[in-house]
Design an enzyme around this catalytic site. Structure first.
Site, PDB file in Angstrom:
ATOM      1  N   SER A 102       1.317 -17.979  32.080  1.00  9.44           N
ATOM      2  CA  SER A 102       1.536 -17.093  32.940  1.00  9.44           C
ATOM      3  C   SER A 102       2.866 -17.049  33.838  1.00  9.44           C
ATOM      4  O   SER A 102       3.860 -16.936  33.419  1.00  9.44           O
ATOM      5  CB  SER A 102       1.373 -17.794  34.349  1.00  9.44           C
ATOM      6  N   ILE A 103       3.663 -15.348  34.074  1.00  9.58           N
ATOM      7  CA  ILE A 103       3.810 -14.154  34.247  1.00  9.58           C
ATOM      8  C   ILE A 103       4.703 -15.777  35.271  1.00  9.58           C
ATOM      9  O   ILE A 103       6.269 -15.321  35.194  1.00  9.58           O
ATOM     10  CB  ILE A 103       3.743 -13.019  34.802  1.00  9.58           C
ATOM     11  N   TYR A 108      -8.482   0.059  32.599  1.00  8.64           N
ATOM     12  CA  TYR A 108      -7.194  -1.110  33.558  1.00  8.64           C
ATOM     13  C   TYR A 108      -8.429  -0.179  34.846  1.00  8.64           C
ATOM     14  O   TYR A 108      -7.964  -1.717  36.138  1.00  8.64           O
ATOM     15  CB  TYR A 108      -6.108  -0.786  33.603  1.00  8.64           C
ATOM     16  N   GLY A 148       0.657 -18.518  41.475  1.00  4.64           N
ATOM     17  CA  GLY A 148      -0.035 -17.434  40.341  1.00  4.64           C
ATOM     18  C   GLY A 148       0.325 -18.705  38.981  1.00  4.64           C
ATOM     19  O   GLY A 148       0.628 -17.216  37.988  1.00  4.64           O
ATOM     20  N   LYS A 200      -3.255  -1.829  42.185  1.00  2.00           N
ATOM     21  CA  LYS A 200      -1.638  -2.039  41.911  1.00  2.00           C
ATOM     22  C   LYS A 200      -1.583  -1.103  43.125  1.00  2.00           C
ATOM     23  O   LYS A 200      -0.348  -1.219  43.454  1.00  2.00           O
ATOM     24  CB  LYS A 200      -1.804  -2.012  39.862  1.00  2.00           C
ATOM     25  N   LEU A 235      -4.036 -15.147  31.149  1.00  2.00           N
ATOM     26  CA  LEU A 235      -5.326 -15.689  30.855  1.00  2.00           C
ATOM     27  C   LEU A 235      -5.811 -14.109  31.740  1.00  2.00           C
ATOM     28  O   LEU A 235      -6.581 -13.713  31.381  1.00  2.00           O
ATOM     29  CB  LEU A 235      -5.567 -16.909  32.116  1.00  2.00           C
ATOM     30  N   ILE A 270       1.176  -8.614  28.490  1.00  2.00           N
ATOM     31  CA  ILE A 270       1.389  -9.857  28.529  1.00  2.00           C
ATOM     32  C   ILE A 270       0.400 -10.341  28.052  1.00  2.00           C
ATOM     33  O   ILE A 270      -0.277 -10.605  28.769  1.00  2.00           O
ATOM     34  CB  ILE A 270       2.515 -10.835  28.875  1.00  2.00           C
TER      35      ILE A 270
HETATM   36  P1  NAP Z   1      -2.478 -15.833  34.866  1.00  2.00           P
HETATM   37  O1  NAP Z   1      -1.498 -16.837  34.061  1.00  2.00           O
HETATM   38  O2  NAP Z   1      -3.814 -15.573  34.332  1.00  2.00           O
HETATM   39  O3  NAP Z   1      -2.056 -15.738  36.670  1.00  2.00           O
HETATM   40  C1  NAP Z   1      -3.227 -15.270  37.594  1.00  2.00           C
HETATM   41  C2  NAP Z   1      -3.253 -15.958  38.887  1.00  2.00           C
HETATM   42  O4  NAP Z   1      -3.956 -15.006  39.251  1.00  2.00           O
HETATM   43  C3  NAP Z   1      -3.918 -17.225  37.904  1.00  2.00           C
HETATM   44  O5  NAP Z   1      -2.736 -18.739  38.272  1.00  2.00           O
HETATM   45  C4  NAP Z   1      -5.115 -16.965  38.902  1.00  2.00           C
HETATM   46  O6  NAP Z   1      -5.414 -18.816  39.025  1.00  2.00           O
HETATM   47  C5  NAP Z   1      -4.690 -16.400  39.818  1.00  2.00           C
HETATM   48  N1  NAP Z   1      -5.581 -16.328  40.725  1.00  2.00           N
HETATM   49  C6  NAP Z   1      -6.525 -15.479  40.711  1.00  2.00           C
HETATM   50  N2  NAP Z   1      -7.538 -15.809  42.095  1.00  2.00           N
HETATM   51  C7  NAP Z   1      -6.935 -16.627  42.644  1.00  2.00           C
HETATM   52  C8  NAP Z   1      -7.568 -17.355  44.108  1.00  2.00           C
HETATM   53  N3  NAP Z   1      -8.034 -16.917  44.800  1.00  2.00           N
HETATM   54  N4  NAP Z   1      -6.671 -17.492  44.926  1.00  2.00           N
HETATM   55  C9  NAP Z   1      -5.495 -18.204  43.975  1.00  2.00           C
HETATM   56  N5  NAP Z   1      -4.945 -17.542  43.024  1.00  2.00           N
HETATM   57  C10 NAP Z   1      -5.720 -16.714  42.294  1.00  2.00           C
HETATM   58  O7  NAP Z   1      -1.850 -14.459  33.687  1.00  2.00           O
HETATM   59  P2  NAP Z   1      -0.026 -13.070  34.588  1.00  2.00           P
HETATM   60  O8  NAP Z   1      -0.443 -11.867  33.252  1.00  2.00           O
HETATM   61  O9  NAP Z   1       0.385 -14.138  34.896  1.00  2.00           O
HETATM   62  O10 NAP Z   1      -0.688 -12.982  36.132  1.00  2.00           O
HETATM   63  C11 NAP Z   1       0.237 -12.630  37.425  1.00  2.00           C
HETATM   64  C12 NAP Z   1       0.358 -11.052  38.206  1.00  2.00           C
HETATM   65  O11 NAP Z   1       0.949  -9.972  36.896  1.00  2.00           O
HETATM   66  C13 NAP Z   1      -1.473 -10.389  37.866  1.00  2.00           C
HETATM   67  O12 NAP Z   1      -1.050 -10.152  38.919  1.00  2.00           O
HETATM   68  C14 NAP Z   1      -1.352  -9.292  36.605  1.00  2.00           C
HETATM   69  O13 NAP Z   1      -2.025  -8.148  37.389  1.00  2.00           O
HETATM   70  C15 NAP Z   1       0.362  -9.199  37.260  1.00  2.00           C
HETATM   71  N6  NAP Z   1       0.343  -8.028  35.796  1.00  2.00           N
HETATM   72  C16 NAP Z   1       0.566  -9.135  34.595  1.00  2.00           C
HETATM   73  C17 NAP Z   1       0.394  -8.644  33.199  1.00  2.00           C
HETATM   74  C18 NAP Z   1       0.123  -8.806  32.051  1.00  2.00           C
HETATM   75  O14 NAP Z   1       0.042  -7.735  30.706  1.00  2.00           O
HETATM   76  N7  NAP Z   1      -0.627 -10.308  31.617  1.00  2.00           N
HETATM   77  C19 NAP Z   1       1.131  -6.979  33.850  1.00  2.00           C
HETATM   78  C20 NAP Z   1       1.647  -6.469  34.199  1.00  2.00           C
HETATM   79  C21 NAP Z   1       0.681  -7.533  35.834  1.00  2.00           C
HETATM   80  P3  NAP Z   1      -5.919 -18.959  37.651  1.00  2.00           P
HETATM   81  O15 NAP Z   1      -5.855 -18.782  36.870  1.00  2.00           O
HETATM   82  O16 NAP Z   1      -6.431 -20.627  38.215  1.00  2.00           O
HETATM   83  O17 NAP Z   1      -7.708 -18.703  38.366  1.00  2.00           O
END
Ligand code: NAP
Length: 273
Positions: free
Chosen positions: A18-19, A155, A12, A162, A194, A191
């Protein structure tokens, strides 16, 4: 060095916002050896410098979680590199755009299935397929958000995903406890990443959280990274099935704190923006 001798895989990382990158960095700083994955060729090139920085340029593998054969191939690669692994970070979510704004009642079955497959089932499938190489004292971590517990504007579909993810953490934790495998989630505050860019009015969400959380700020990927490192290390050896909030305390608020204007009238404690 809380992670010295630990080996694990992080799924991820899309970029340095990214987190998952925050978690990987914190683990590396504490001595962990890492492998990381990318979704497709476009991201392979982008991730190469990050893999180098994390000391795992030789362990950068494809893994689109919608392709079971790629998860199997990931297992084979990790087994070859490491033998056994001690942790998995699952930081993956996706919902089609129609699921992240507009009316919830209009969501299609296709969008629902895609969101559940990528954002929920993938945790189960990755854990299932990597289980034979998980050590007897290992930790699995996923990422959730408060929108899986309470209504959050826009959301929508991801909130339902979730909720299912958080229950999957608890059922997995019970099932895998007997094998010495812990499973936890971090429920992070919003946060700008993407994935977050796809959520309608995300900028407002950030302002609202900063204004109404006890600590009056938004969280960073370094803060989530440090908490993630704790949940992946032996520091949390008695913690499993937990949804751990890293949100500046936002989730404890039942109502915004009240301020009073110059006429003594109550106003919402908005930061003035
Ligand atoms: P992010 O940087 O966009 O990370 C999301 C990741 O999921 C990306 O690396 C993306 O890959 C990957 N992904 C999507 N479809 C996929 C697939 N079919 N196979 C493999 N990987 C796949 O965003 P992020 O905010 O860090 O998100 C990470 C997690 O944290 C998610 O579960 C999100 O819901 C959670 N979260 C985010 C927040 C926030 O506010 N940002 C808050 C709480 C929880 P590509 O980019 O290569 O498509």
């Amino acid at each position: 060095m809380f992670m010295k001798g630990k080996k694990g895989v992080v799924l991820g990382i899309a970029n340095k916002k990214s987190i998952a990158y925050g978690i990987a960095k914190a683990c590396k700083e504490q001595g962990a050896e890492l492998a990381i994955t990318y979704l497709n060729e476009r991201f392979q090139k982008k991730l190469a410098p990050i893999a180098k920085e994390l000391g795992c340029e030789e362990r950068l593998y494809p893994c689109d979680v919608t392709k079971p054969e790629e998860i199997e191939a990931l297992k084979a690669s990790l087994e070859k590199d490491f033998g056994k692994i001690d942790f998995i970070v699952h930081s993956i979510a996706f919902a089609p755009k129609e699921g992240l704004s507009g009316r919830f009642v209009d969501i299609s079955k296709d969008a629902f299935s895609v969101a559940m497959e990528i954002s929920v089932y993938s945790l189960i499938e990755v854990t299932q397929k990597l289980k034979p190489i998980l050590s007897e004292n290992s930790s699995v971590l996923t990422l959730s958000y408060y929108g899986g517990v309470k209504y959050i504007p826009n959301y929508n579909l991801m909130g339902v995903a979730k909720a299912a993810l958080e229950m999957s953490v608890k059922y997995l934790a019970e099932d895998l406890g007997k094998d010495g495998i812990r499973v936890n989630a971090i429920s992070a505050g919003p946060i700008k990443t993407l994935a977050a860019a796809g959520i309608g009015d995300f900028g407002f969400m950030l302002k609202w959280n900063a204004a109404h959380s006890p600590l009056k700020k938004n969280v960073t990927i370094d803060e989530v990274g440090n908490s993630g490192m704790y949940l992946l290390s032996d520091l949390s050896s008695a913690v499993t099935g937990e949804i751990h909030y890293v949100d500046n305390g936002f989730n404890i608020m039942g109502m915004p704190a009240v301020k009073f204007d110059e006429n003594g009238k109550p106003t919402i404690a908005w930061n003035g923006e």
